[in-house]
Scaffold this active site. Structure first.
Site, PDB file in Angstrom:
ATOM      1  N   GLY A 151       0.867  -1.283   0.143  1.00  0.00           N
ATOM      2  CA  GLY A 151       0.081   0.121  -0.135  1.00  0.00           C
ATOM      3  C   GLY A 151       0.973   1.287   0.267  1.00  0.00           C
ATOM      4  O   GLY A 151       1.927   1.179  -0.334  1.00  0.00           O
ATOM      5  N   ASP A 152       0.222   2.368   0.346  1.00  0.00           N
ATOM      6  CA  ASP A 152       1.002   3.527   0.348  1.00  0.00           C
ATOM      7  C   ASP A 152       2.104   3.542   1.308  1.00  0.00           C
ATOM      8  O   ASP A 152       3.175   4.158   0.919  1.00  0.00           O
ATOM      9  CB  ASP A 152      -0.072   4.750   0.726  1.00  0.00           C
ATOM     10  CG  ASP A 152      -0.918   5.095  -0.187  1.00  0.00           C
ATOM     11  OD1 ASP A 152      -0.781   4.886  -1.573  1.00  0.00           O
ATOM     12  OD2 ASP A 152      -2.044   5.483   0.038  1.00  0.00           O
ATOM     13  N   GLY A 153       2.150   3.043   2.464  1.00  0.00           N
ATOM     14  CA  GLY A 153       3.162   2.925   3.456  1.00  0.00           C
ATOM     15  C   GLY A 153       4.350   2.023   2.681  1.00  0.00           C
ATOM     16  O   GLY A 153       5.586   2.655   3.110  1.00  0.00           O
ATOM     17  N   ASP A 162       2.671  18.847 -10.536  1.00  0.00           N
ATOM     18  CA  ASP A 162       2.487  20.128 -10.829  1.00  0.00           C
ATOM     19  C   ASP A 162       3.415  21.039 -10.031  1.00  0.00           C
ATOM     20  O   ASP A 162       3.546  22.392 -10.146  1.00  0.00           O
ATOM     21  CB  ASP A 162       0.995  20.541 -10.510  1.00  0.00           C
ATOM     22  CG  ASP A 162       0.740  20.474  -9.026  1.00  0.00           C
ATOM     23  OD1 ASP A 162       1.352  19.867  -8.282  1.00  0.00           O
ATOM     24  OD2 ASP A 162      -0.414  20.944  -8.752  1.00  0.00           O
ATOM     25  N   LEU A 179       3.596  21.549  -6.884  1.00  0.00           N
ATOM     26  CA  LEU A 179       2.949  22.270  -5.508  1.00  0.00           C
ATOM     27  C   LEU A 179       2.211  21.160  -4.811  1.00  0.00           C
ATOM     28  O   LEU A 179       2.165  20.037  -5.292  1.00  0.00           O
ATOM     29  CB  LEU A 179       1.918  23.185  -6.066  1.00  0.00           C
ATOM     30  CG  LEU A 179       2.393  24.645  -6.839  1.00  0.00           C
ATOM     31  CD1 LEU A 179       1.320  25.280  -7.367  1.00  0.00           C
ATOM     32  CD2 LEU A 179       3.352  25.391  -5.977  1.00  0.00           C
ATOM     33  N   GLU A 231       1.607   6.472   7.567  1.00  0.00           N
ATOM     34  CA  GLU A 231       2.468   5.944   8.790  1.00  0.00           C
ATOM     35  C   GLU A 231       2.688   6.800   9.638  1.00  0.00           C
ATOM     36  O   GLU A 231       3.081   8.005   9.233  1.00  0.00           O
ATOM     37  CB  GLU A 231       3.712   5.571   7.849  1.00  0.00           C
ATOM     38  CG  GLU A 231       3.629   4.353   6.935  1.00  0.00           C
ATOM     39  CD  GLU A 231       3.113   3.203   7.568  1.00  0.00           C
ATOM     40  OE1 GLU A 231       3.596   2.654   8.436  1.00  0.00           O
ATOM     41  OE2 GLU A 231       2.262   2.778   6.664  1.00  0.00           O
TER      42      GLU A 231
END
Length: 230
Positions: free
Chosen positions: A4-6, A151, A153, A208
């Site tokens: 996952g993102d972690g 982008d 930002l 996290e």
């Protein structure tokens, strides 16, 4: 990065500012970045597409000295992330995350933050302060619908709470693309910001949890990660 993102966060931290691209096989609880990029949930297809994709550069964010790829922040989402990551937490996935979120809504108290950007500083009693590189937390919950990963930002999202009942009533807006119409919701495009609180803050990077101090700095690193996604 199979997870996952972690997991993506850990591997991206090793590849940041270098030429080696990261590929993604989604297998986490929320898969926020993978969902936003349209990566297949089927491992065989995700691997095949990563191997044939033309790598491109995306931005990385940084909060409290920790890099993140998707979303970071302080407040309610960081509190939920810390509960979700507690030792002994065996169940994972959306149902468990939703259960922890609903329990936390019964007791969590917003804090007062002083938030500084290039346009000045302001004080907010915020439910959450999110620094978004991509639009969503995960599981389709889009906190910053206008965020873009390339982008240069970050989207600074502040949600000030008028009442807990109204917060609960407006939760579906996270899933139908209208988070910007939540009462107390504001967004600023930033390249750097500071967040201050009179108590040490727990913050999260890509879900996290991290123990921080009373002052955190956020910044963007444009084009700092190569990613192989179709």
């Amino acid at each position: 990065a199979w997870g996952g993102d972690g997991t993506i966060n850990e591997i991206a931290g090793a590849l940041a500012f270098g030429p080696v691209p990261i590929g993604i096989v989604p297998a986490g609880s929320g898969n926020g970045l993978a969902r936003e990029l349209g990566v297949s949930r089927r491992p065989q297809q995700a691997i095949a597409e990563a191997l044939t994709a033309r790598p491109r550069a995306i931005d990385l964010g940084e909060l409290g000295g920790r890099l993140f790829v998707n979303v970071a922040g302080v407040g309610f989402d960081a509190y939920v992330a810390s509960r979700f990551a507690e030792p002994g937490q065996r169940r994972r996935g959306f149902v468990k995350y939703a259960e922890i979120t609903l329990r936390a809504l019964a007791s969590y108290q917003p804090r007062q933050y002083v938030i500084g950007t290039a346009s000045g500083s302001s004080s907010s009693r915020a439910l959450l302060v999110t620094i978004a590189n991509s639009p969503q937390f995960g599981n389709g919950a889009r906190i910053a619908p206008g965020a873009r990963i390339d982008d240069g930002l970050l989207d600074l999202v502040i949600v000030e709470e008028e009442s807990r009942w109204r917060t609960l009533w407006q939760l579906p807006r996270l899933f139908n693309g209208t988070a910007d119409r939540i009462a107390g919701h504001s967004v600023r495009r930033i390249d750097q910001a500071t967040i201050e609180c009179d108590q040490p803050m727990v913050f999260h990077v890509d879900g996290e949890p991290v123990a921080g101090g009373t002052r955190l700095t956020a910044r963007v690193h444009p084009g700092a990660l190569q990613i192989a996604v179709r």
